[in-house]
Design a protein around this motif. Structure first.
Motif, mmCIF file in Angstrom:
data_model
loop_
_atom_site.group_PDB
_atom_site.id
_atom_site.type_symbol
_atom_site.label_atom_id
_atom_site.label_comp_id
_atom_site.label_asym_id
_atom_site.label_seq_id
_atom_site.Cartn_x
_atom_site.Cartn_y
_atom_site.Cartn_z
ATOM 1 N N MET A 167 0.690 12.898 -3.431
ATOM 2 C CA MET A 167 1.947 13.145 -4.130
ATOM 3 C C MET A 167 2.816 11.891 -4.126
ATOM 4 O O MET A 167 2.767 11.076 -3.201
ATOM 5 N N ARG A 168 3.608 11.740 -5.173
ATOM 6 C CA ARG A 168 4.671 10.732 -5.202
ATOM 7 C C ARG A 168 5.853 11.323 -4.445
ATOM 8 O O ARG A 168 6.272 12.457 -4.708
ATOM 9 N N VAL A 169 6.379 10.574 -3.485
ATOM 10 C CA VAL A 169 7.433 11.101 -2.621
ATOM 11 C C VAL A 169 8.748 10.369 -2.888
ATOM 12 O O VAL A 169 8.837 9.144 -2.719
ATOM 13 N N LEU A 170 9.767 11.118 -3.305
ATOM 14 C CA LEU A 170 11.122 10.601 -3.440
ATOM 15 C C LEU A 170 11.934 11.067 -2.240
ATOM 16 O O LEU A 170 11.730 12.178 -1.739
ATOM 17 N N GLY A 171 12.861 10.241 -1.772
ATOM 18 C CA GLY A 171 13.668 10.622 -0.636
ATOM 19 C C GLY A 171 15.134 10.297 -0.815
ATOM 20 O O GLY A 171 15.484 9.270 -1.388
ATOM 21 N N PHE A 172 15.988 11.217 -0.329
ATOM 22 C CA PHE A 172 17.437 10.986 -0.301
ATOM 23 C C PHE A 172 17.928 11.243 1.108
ATOM 24 O O PHE A 172 17.735 12.327 1.655
ATOM 25 N N PRO A 180 11.100 5.408 5.770
ATOM 26 C CA PRO A 180 9.645 5.518 5.948
ATOM 27 C C PRO A 180 8.860 4.860 4.817
ATOM 28 O O PRO A 180 9.260 4.916 3.643
ATOM 29 N N GLU A 181 7.771 4.259 5.187
ATOM 30 C CA GLU A 181 6.889 3.624 4.219
ATOM 31 C C GLU A 181 6.310 4.680 3.277
ATOM 32 O O GLU A 181 5.978 5.786 3.679
ATOM 33 N N GLY A 182 6.220 4.320 2.009
ATOM 34 C CA GLY A 182 5.624 5.225 1.039
ATOM 35 C C GLY A 182 6.590 6.200 0.414
ATOM 36 O O GLY A 182 6.199 7.032 -0.413
ATOM 37 N N VAL A 183 7.876 6.136 0.784
ATOM 38 C CA VAL A 183 8.889 7.028 0.214
ATOM 39 C C VAL A 183 9.831 6.202 -0.655
ATOM 40 O O VAL A 183 10.425 5.228 -0.196
ATOM 41 N N GLN A 184 9.967 6.610 -1.921
ATOM 42 C CA GLN A 184 10.880 5.922 -2.848
ATOM 43 C C GLN A 184 12.312 6.383 -2.621
ATOM 44 O O GLN A 184 12.576 7.582 -2.575
ATOM 45 N N ARG A 185 13.229 5.440 -2.473
ATOM 46 C CA ARG A 185 14.646 5.818 -2.393
ATOM 47 C C ARG A 185 15.091 6.404 -3.727
ATOM 48 O O ARG A 185 14.756 5.876 -4.785
ATOM 49 N N ALA A 186 15.852 7.476 -3.678
ATOM 50 C CA ALA A 186 16.342 8.101 -4.905
ATOM 51 C C ALA A 186 17.698 8.743 -4.641
ATOM 52 O O ALA A 186 17.978 9.191 -3.520
ATOM 53 N N ASP A 187 18.548 8.769 -5.662
ATOM 54 C CA ASP A 187 19.785 9.528 -5.528
ATOM 55 C C ASP A 187 19.492 10.991 -5.873
ATOM 56 O O ASP A 187 18.395 11.340 -6.332
ATOM 57 N N LEU A 188 20.472 11.850 -5.642
ATOM 58 C CA LEU A 188 20.246 13.282 -5.869
ATOM 59 C C LEU A 188 19.948 13.589 -7.329
ATOM 60 O O LEU A 188 19.117 14.459 -7.633
#
Length: 309
Positions: A167-172, A180-188
């Motif tokens: 899975m593609r992982v977005l994180g806020f 964490p490595e492999g998690v894209q920073r994203a806003d809400l």
């Protein structure tokens, strides 16, 4: 000679934790203590520490225990403790952060998979004699996007699991100390817009109460899957019910609720599109021991400092 009393807001504590607390008298509040029960026990026993498993600890309990030095959470979420009142009274609040991370992350993944693959529904149909192979279509998670709100110990563990599924992982998480490595920073807004599934892993605060409300659910992809193993108050439950009923949300896998325990007549009961569990994400034999040890060690550390001073 006893060093004082420690109140456990439950009927038990892991034997390994009790061994650490051997120099203290232990008082249990029972399986389902109320706030009034805890106040009464504080008044009767004047504990030097409270280990919180169930119910809430507020100002009244603190005032009933003038010897109280520390309130230690059996787990990571401290929203059931009045931290403002504790600070005003010089009582330290500590939590066993990360002690149940593996258990809760696994529960979140289980709920995500159960929602994507309709596991409970197909099981029920099979037991009723149906064979739905010709009509059923599951969701394949590989290549899809999951949005994580909260990247503490549990969120990071879940992110690794989701990445392993492809899975593609977005994180806020504006408070994350390490990304964490492999998690894209994203806003809400990006989380709402791009996620095929959203999993909540943040503490409940007044700023994010009912974060997942009608307005934000409407911004999500049609057919999004919602998973919550954090706190029920993060979701506007009426709005989620309407979103599931309209098809805006494909499925919701929930392990926490605005009011617990859930009682008969709750709006989610007997509703298709909901997979429910009774806030047991962190309830495994391993996590029980880890949380007990963490809570005991944290309490003892504060008590040691107070004695030294």
């Amino acid at each position: 000679m006893s060093h004082g009393t420690i109140l456990i807001t439950a009927a038990d504590l892991a034997p390994q934790a009790l061994e650490l607390l051997g120099e203290y008298d232990i008082v249990y509040a029972g399986k389902t203590p109320t706030e009034d029960d805890i106040v009464a026990l504080c008044r009767e026993h004047d504990p030097v520490a409270i280990i919180v498993r169930y119910s809430k600890v507020g100002a009244a309990a603190m005032d009933a225990a003038p010897s109280l030095k520390v309130i230690s959470k059996h787990g990571s979420g401290t929203d059931t403790i009045d931290k403002v009142a504790a600070k005003e009274r010089g009582i330290e609040v500590v939590a066993a952060v990360g002690a149940n991370a593996a258990a809760v992350a696994e529960q979140a993944l289980t709920l995500l998979l159960a929602c994507a693959k309709s596991v409970p529904q197909l099981n029920e149909r099979m037991h009723a004699g149906f064979w739905d192979k010709a009509t059923h279509k599951s969701v394949e998670l590989g290549g899809r996007t999951v949005g994580l709100i909260g990247l503490g110990a549990i969120g990071q563990r879940f992110a690794s699991m989701a990445s392993a599924l492809g899975m593609r992982v977005l994180g806020f998480d504006p408070y994350a100390k390490q990304w964490p490595e492999g998690v894209q920073r994203a806003d809400l807004e990006t989380i709402w817009r791009e996620s095929d599934a959203i999993s909540l892993h943040c503490p409940l605060t007044e700023d994010n109460r009912q974060l997942l409300n009608a307005e934000n659910l409407a911004k999500c992809k049609k057919g999004v899957i919602i998973v919550n193993t954090a706190r029920g108050g993060l979701i506007d439950e009426r709005a989620l019910l309407e979103a599931v009923q309209s098809g805006q949300v494909r499925m919701a896998g929930l392990d926490s609720f605005a009011v617990e325990p859930m009682t008969e007549g709750h709006m989610f009961q007997h509703q298709p599109g909901f997979i429910l569990s009774p806030h047991i994400g962190g309830v495994t034999s391993d996590a029980y021991v880890n949380m007990g040890l963490g809570a005991a060690r944290n309490a003892l550390a504060v008590l040691a400092v107070s004695v030294a001073n």
